[in-house]
Scaffold this motif. Structure first.
Motif, PDB file in Angstrom:
ATOM      1  N   PRO A  66       6.659  -4.251  -0.981  1.00 46.19           N
ATOM      2  CA  PRO A  66       5.853  -3.087  -1.369  1.00 46.19           C
ATOM      3  C   PRO A  66       5.283  -2.297  -0.191  1.00 46.19           C
ATOM      4  O   PRO A  66       4.490  -1.394  -0.393  1.00 46.19           O
ATOM      5  CB  PRO A  66       4.707  -3.728  -2.158  1.00 46.19           C
ATOM      6  CG  PRO A  66       4.460  -5.034  -1.446  1.00 46.19           C
ATOM      7  CD  PRO A  66       5.837  -5.496  -1.018  1.00 46.19           C
ATOM      8  N   PHE A  67       5.675  -2.650   1.032  1.00 47.99           N
ATOM      9  CA  PHE A  67       5.092  -1.982   2.208  1.00 47.99           C
ATOM     10  C   PHE A  67       5.917  -0.766   2.608  1.00 47.99           C
ATOM     11  O   PHE A  67       7.149  -0.812   2.590  1.00 47.99           O
ATOM     12  CB  PHE A  67       5.040  -2.952   3.394  1.00 47.99           C
ATOM     13  CG  PHE A  67       4.388  -4.263   3.074  1.00 47.99           C
ATOM     14  CD1 PHE A  67       3.021  -4.338   2.810  1.00 47.99           C
ATOM     15  CD2 PHE A  67       5.133  -5.432   3.015  1.00 47.99           C
ATOM     16  CE1 PHE A  67       2.422  -5.551   2.503  1.00 47.99           C
ATOM     17  CE2 PHE A  67       4.552  -6.650   2.706  1.00 47.99           C
ATOM     18  CZ  PHE A  67       3.192  -6.713   2.446  1.00 47.99           C
ATOM     19  N   ALA A  68       5.228   0.284   3.043  1.00 41.46           N
ATOM     20  CA  ALA A  68       5.883   1.465   3.586  1.00 41.46           C
ATOM     21  C   ALA A  68       5.386   1.674   5.008  1.00 41.46           C
ATOM     22  O   ALA A  68       4.353   1.117   5.402  1.00 41.46           O
ATOM     23  CB  ALA A  68       5.571   2.681   2.728  1.00 41.46           C
ATOM     24  N   THR A  69       6.128   2.462   5.774  1.00 39.87           N
ATOM     25  CA  THR A  69       5.705   2.728   7.155  1.00 39.87           C
ATOM     26  C   THR A  69       5.305   4.192   7.346  1.00 39.87           C
ATOM     27  O   THR A  69       5.047   4.632   8.446  1.00 39.87           O
ATOM     28  CB  THR A  69       6.823   2.374   8.147  1.00 39.87           C
ATOM     29  OG1 THR A  69       7.950   3.210   7.869  1.00 39.87           O
ATOM     30  CG2 THR A  69       7.225   0.908   8.013  1.00 39.87           C
ATOM     31  N   ARG A  70       5.312   4.954   6.270  1.00 37.28           N
ATOM     32  CA  ARG A  70       4.794   6.321   6.300  1.00 37.28           C
ATOM     33  C   ARG A  70       4.142   6.582   4.953  1.00 37.28           C
ATOM     34  O   ARG A  70       4.232   5.759   4.042  1.00 37.28           O
ATOM     35  CB  ARG A  70       5.914   7.326   6.568  1.00 37.28           C
ATOM     36  CG  ARG A  70       6.989   7.355   5.498  1.00 37.28           C
ATOM     37  CD  ARG A  70       7.874   8.587   5.696  1.00 37.28           C
ATOM     38  NE  ARG A  70       9.056   8.606   4.858  1.00 37.28           N
ATOM     39  CZ  ARG A  70       9.091   8.996   3.584  1.00 37.28           C
ATOM     40  NH1 ARG A  70       7.982   9.356   2.947  1.00 37.28           N
ATOM     41  NH2 ARG A  70      10.227   9.024   2.910  1.00 37.28           N
ATOM     42  N   SER A  71       3.502   7.753   4.840  1.00 35.04           N
ATOM     43  CA  SER A  71       2.792   8.019   3.598  1.00 35.04           C
ATOM     44  C   SER A  71       3.739   8.231   2.424  1.00 35.04           C
ATOM     45  O   SER A  71       4.647   9.063   2.489  1.00 35.04           O
ATOM     46  CB  SER A  71       1.904   9.262   3.744  1.00 35.04           C
ATOM     47  OG  SER A  71       1.302   9.548   2.487  1.00 35.04           O
ATOM     48  N   PHE A  72       3.522   7.476   1.375  1.00 35.49           N
ATOM     49  CA  PHE A  72       4.100   7.754   0.059  1.00 35.49           C
ATOM     50  C   PHE A  72       2.940   8.112  -0.877  1.00 35.49           C
ATOM     51  O   PHE A  72       2.990   7.889  -2.069  1.00 35.49           O
ATOM     52  CB  PHE A  72       4.890   6.547  -0.463  1.00 35.49           C
ATOM     53  CG  PHE A  72       6.268   6.426   0.130  1.00 35.49           C
ATOM     54  CD1 PHE A  72       7.388   6.837  -0.572  1.00 35.49           C
ATOM     55  CD2 PHE A  72       6.438   5.930   1.413  1.00 35.49           C
ATOM     56  CE1 PHE A  72       8.661   6.742  -0.017  1.00 35.49           C
ATOM     57  CE2 PHE A  72       7.711   5.824   1.973  1.00 35.49           C
ATOM     58  CZ  PHE A  72       8.818   6.237   1.257  1.00 35.49           C
TER      59      PHE A  72
END
Ligand SMILES: [Zn+2]
Ligand SMILES: [Zn+2]
Length: 222
Positions: A66-72
């Protein structure tokens, strides 16, 4: 679908680093950490993307759900770590997945009207709130463009804001659910992802899980 042992090592290292720090590792950093060559790390990352464990942009990790590295459009603030949540589903999953963050502050804005929303989300039960989540992309179509699917799993003030947004963007209605259903969906979906080995739950095969949280019909299965 099982991945190679090198890919599994890269996967769990990336996931644990993201869980702990909120940020990803480059191929060079992974190579150093795991005592692998950078080209072997890149091959492992490509294998993981192929097997739907990662979404990459070139050699950069965009999503390790569930991790992102930019804004969602979702921030997830834990006791020690600040994460980008990949979407509504992902943001609500983080306190259920990360043992050190049993309670987090999830914040976003309504895509239709810009109203800010925040909830304390825990691993104990759904947060209060009468907002609704709208998922645009049916589960059988999440891949290959999972970033697009995540981008369109958002939380709105109300059904009226969902309708406004659909009219403005020219999208057809997907699926609307309460925050309680969203939390139930998120609670166990990513279970085991910080352990190794890990077998991915394919959305297309997960009808039983979806049914157990009250989600059924063509949107939730093949
Ligand atoms: Zn997502
Ligand atoms: Zn709104």
């Amino acid at each position: 679908m099982a991945v190679s042992s090198a890919a599994e090592l890269v996967r769990v290292s990336l996931y644990r680093h993201l869980a702990e720090t909120g940020s990803s590792l480059s191929a060079a950093e992974l190579a150093e950490l795991l005592d692998m060559s950078e080209s072997d790390v890149l091959a492992a990352m490509a294998e993981l993307a192929q097997a739907h464990h990662l979404v990459l942009d070139g050699a950069e990790v965009v999503l390790a759900h569930p991790f992102a590295t930019r804004s969602f459009r979702f921030s997830v603030m834990g006791p020690r770590t600040l994460w980008w949540g990949g979407c509504a589903w992902d943001a609500f999953a983080i306190p259920n997945l990360v043992p050190d963050a049993p309670s987090v502050l999830v914040a976003t804005t309504c895509p239709a009207c810009g109203t800010p929303h925040a909830w304390t989300v825990t691993n104990e039960g759904p947060p209060d709130g009468d907002q609704v989540a709208h998922f645009l992309v049916p589960t059988s179509k999440i891949w290959p463009d999972a970033a697009h699917a995540c981008q369109n799993q958002q939380i709105f003030c109300s059904e009226a804001c969902v309708e406004d947004w659909l009219a403005r963007t020219g999208n057809d209605r997907g699926y609307v659910m309460s925050l309680t259903t969203l939390w139930n969906l998120a609670a166990h979906w990513y279970e085991g992802r910080l352990d190794t080995p890990y077998e991915r739950r394919e959305p297309v095969l997960a009808a039983d899980y979806f049914r157990s949280v009250g989600l059924s019909g063509p949107f939730w299965g093949p």
